[in-house]
Enzyme design. Sequence first.
Site, PDB file in Angstrom:
ATOM      1  N   PRO A   1     -27.758  10.369 -10.985  1.00  0.00           N
ATOM      2  CA  PRO A   1     -27.789   8.914 -11.143  1.00  0.00           C
ATOM      3  C   PRO A   1     -27.593   8.128  -9.848  1.00  0.00           C
ATOM      4  CG  PRO A   1     -26.093   9.924 -12.540  1.00  0.00           C
ATOM      5  CD  PRO A   1     -26.775  11.027 -11.837  1.00  0.00           C
ATOM      6  N   ASN A   2     -28.349   7.050  -9.767  1.00  0.00           N
ATOM      7  CA  ASN A   2     -28.257   6.048  -8.688  1.00  0.00           C
ATOM      8  C   ASN A   2     -28.811   6.519  -7.348  1.00  0.00           C
ATOM      9  OD1 ASN A   2     -26.907   4.005 -10.304  1.00  0.00           O
ATOM     10  ND2 ASN A   2     -25.133   5.371 -10.258  1.00  0.00           N
TER      11      ASN A   2
ATOM     12  N   ARG B   1     -28.484   1.056  -1.480  1.00  0.00           N
ATOM     13  CA  ARG B   1     -27.180   1.192  -2.150  1.00  0.00           C
ATOM     14  C   ARG B   1     -26.106   1.574  -1.124  1.00  0.00           C
ATOM     15  NH1 ARG B   1     -25.617   6.781  -5.176  1.00  0.00           N
ATOM     16  NH2 ARG B   1     -23.601   6.120  -5.941  1.00  0.00           N
TER      17      ARG B   1
ATOM     18  N   TYR C   1     -24.012   5.686   2.318  1.00  0.00           N
ATOM     19  CA  TYR C   1     -25.098   6.623   2.027  1.00  0.00           C
ATOM     20  C   TYR C   1     -26.247   6.572   3.035  1.00  0.00           C
ATOM     21  CZ  TYR C   1     -22.549   7.052  -2.326  1.00  0.00           C
ATOM     22  OH  TYR C   1     -21.552   7.289  -3.245  1.00  0.00           O
TER      23      TYR C   1
ATOM     24  N   ASN D   1     -28.186  17.488  -5.977  1.00  0.00           N
ATOM     25  CA  ASN D   1     -27.195  16.438  -5.720  1.00  0.00           C
ATOM     26  C   ASN D   1     -26.908  15.791  -7.076  1.00  0.00           C
ATOM     27  OD1 ASN D   1     -25.600  14.317  -5.070  1.00  0.00           O
ATOM     28  ND2 ASN D   1     -26.881  13.540  -3.393  1.00  0.00           N
TER      29      ASN D   1
ATOM     30  N   ALA E   1     -22.737  11.121  -9.198  1.00  0.00           N
ATOM     31  CA  ALA E   1     -21.439  10.932  -9.876  1.00  0.00           C
ATOM     32  C   ALA E   1     -21.174  12.018 -10.922  1.00  0.00           C
ATOM     33  CB  ALA E   1     -21.396   9.551 -10.515  1.00  0.00           C
TER      34      ALA E   1
ATOM     35  N   HIS F   1     -18.640  14.984 -10.584  1.00  0.00           N
ATOM     36  CA  HIS F   1     -17.206  14.888 -10.851  1.00  0.00           C
ATOM     37  C   HIS F   1     -16.873  14.845 -12.345  1.00  0.00           C
ATOM     38  CE1 HIS F   1     -17.719  13.842  -6.692  1.00  0.00           C
ATOM     39  NE2 HIS F   1     -18.335  12.726  -7.010  1.00  0.00           N
TER      40      HIS F   1
ATOM     41  N   ASP G   1     -22.681  24.072 -16.950  1.00  0.00           N
ATOM     42  CA  ASP G   1     -23.046  25.117 -17.905  1.00  0.00           C
ATOM     43  C   ASP G   1     -24.532  25.442 -17.852  1.00  0.00           C
ATOM     44  OD1 ASP G   1     -20.429  25.281 -18.716  1.00  0.00           O
ATOM     45  OD2 ASP G   1     -20.724  24.301 -20.660  1.00  0.00           O
TER      46      ASP G   1
ATOM     47  N   GLU H   1     -25.259  22.935  -3.870  1.00  0.00           N
ATOM     48  CA  GLU H   1     -24.884  21.535  -4.133  1.00  0.00           C
ATOM     49  C   GLU H   1     -24.910  20.770  -2.810  1.00  0.00           C
ATOM     50  OE1 GLU H   1     -21.253  20.974  -6.441  1.00  0.00           O
ATOM     51  OE2 GLU H   1     -20.787  19.244  -5.202  1.00  0.00           O
TER      52      GLU H   1
ATOM     53  N   HIS I   1     -24.524  16.741  -0.871  1.00  0.00           N
ATOM     54  CA  HIS I   1     -24.129  15.337  -0.956  1.00  0.00           C
ATOM     55  C   HIS I   1     -24.440  14.639   0.352  1.00  0.00           C
ATOM     56  CE1 HIS I   1     -22.068  15.889  -4.731  1.00  0.00           C
ATOM     57  NE2 HIS I   1     -21.603  17.021  -4.239  1.00  0.00           N
ATOM     58  N   LEU I   2     -24.847  13.386   0.231  1.00  0.00           N
ATOM     59  CA  LEU I   2     -25.103  12.561   1.412  1.00  0.00           C
ATOM     60  C   LEU I   2     -23.800  12.295   2.159  1.00  0.00           C
ATOM     61  CD1 LEU I   2     -27.296  10.083  -0.595  1.00  0.00           C
ATOM     62  CD2 LEU I   2     -28.182  11.519   1.247  1.00  0.00           C
ATOM     63  N   SER I   3     -22.798  11.843   1.407  1.00  0.00           N
ATOM     64  CA  SER I   3     -21.503  11.502   2.002  1.00  0.00           C
ATOM     65  C   SER I   3     -20.586  12.729   1.960  1.00  0.00           C
ATOM     66  CB  SER I   3     -20.864  10.353   1.218  1.00  0.00           C
ATOM     67  OG  SER I   3     -20.610  10.743  -0.129  1.00  0.00           O
TER      68      SER I   3
ATOM     69  N   ARG J   1     -13.380  11.045   0.836  1.00  0.00           N
ATOM     70  CA  ARG J   1     -13.456   9.774   0.106  1.00  0.00           C
ATOM     71  C   ARG J   1     -12.346   9.705  -0.948  1.00  0.00           C
ATOM     72  NH1 ARG J   1     -19.368   8.669  -1.758  1.00  0.00           N
ATOM     73  NH2 ARG J   1     -18.406   6.634  -2.130  1.00  0.00           N
TER      74      ARG J   1
ATOM     75  N   ARG K   1     -13.458  12.029  -6.103  1.00  0.00           N
ATOM     76  CA  ARG K   1     -14.711  12.641  -5.631  1.00  0.00           C
ATOM     77  C   ARG K   1     -14.494  14.021  -5.036  1.00  0.00           C
ATOM     78  NH1 ARG K   1     -18.500   8.373  -5.881  1.00  0.00           N
ATOM     79  NH2 ARG K   1     -17.443   6.395  -5.540  1.00  0.00           N
TER      80      ARG K   1
HETATM   81  C1  DQA Z   1     -22.944  11.516  -3.818  1.00  0.00           C
HETATM   82  C2  DQA Z   1     -21.412  11.433  -3.901  1.00  0.00           C
HETATM   83  C3  DQA Z   1     -20.955  11.071  -5.296  1.00  0.00           C
HETATM   84  O1  DQA Z   1     -19.525  10.974  -5.342  1.00  0.00           O
HETATM   85  C4  DQA Z   1     -21.512   9.718  -5.706  1.00  0.00           C
HETATM   86  O2  DQA Z   1     -21.144   9.405  -7.023  1.00  0.00           O
HETATM   87  C5  DQA Z   1     -22.990   9.644  -5.524  1.00  0.00           C
HETATM   88  C6  DQA Z   1     -23.599  10.242  -4.342  1.00  0.00           C
HETATM   89  C7  DQA Z   1     -23.441  11.744  -2.386  1.00  0.00           C
HETATM   90  O3  DQA Z   1     -24.577  12.191  -2.247  1.00  0.00           O
HETATM   91  O4  DQA Z   1     -22.729  11.475  -1.420  1.00  0.00           O
HETATM   92  O5  DQA Z   1     -23.686   9.000  -6.305  1.00  0.00           O
HETATM   93  O6  DQA Z   1     -23.357  12.612  -4.609  1.00  0.00           O
END
Ligand code: DQA
Length: 149
Positions: free
Chosen positions: A12-13, A20, A25, A75, A78, A81, A88, A99, A101-103, A108, A112
């Site tokens: 998501p997002n 964003r 990010y 990725n 959210a 978490h 599963d 896995e 992640h950008l950040s 953080r 997270r």
């Molecule tokens: C994220 C980190 C997550 O905590 C956050 O909810 C995201 C982006 C990242 O790529 O840094 O939506 O997965």
Amino acid sequence: MAKKRVLVVNGPNLNLVGTREPDIYGARTLDDAEGLLRAYARDHEIDIDFFQSNLEGEIINFIQKNADAAGIVINPAALTHTSIAIRDAIAAVKVPSVEVHLSNIHAREEFRRVSYIAPVCIGQISGFGINSYVLGLEALAGYLNDKEK
Ligand code: DQA
């Protein structure tokens, strides 16, 4: 050597990356990440299936439908978490997964720092902006090549 099919799954997002919270990010978009991945894939005998959804169930359906893939770069955003269901799904299909992640999720907020997904992955890459995706794909490709030997 046959081409390997790798799923790149985004939660998501992440469709909003670029606009964003750019201080967290970065200014580059998910399309930019896809472009970098496709360039890497072209040079390394990999086919990429790129997918983004804001819905947990769609992500699970995508993983289940593609259980024959060689690997997954994910990725979960959210859902990292919160989602026992995505964890599963990865455990069920047994497709080697990385896995990303950008950040740097470990630098953080406290919530997270916990990933429900990481324990069913080979490993995690976090904090390198859209380069995290390429590093994740490179790590996955290395793992898959080693497994073939
Ligand atoms: C994220 C980190 C997550 O905590 C956050 O909810 C995201 C982006 C990242 O790529 O840094 O939506 O997965």
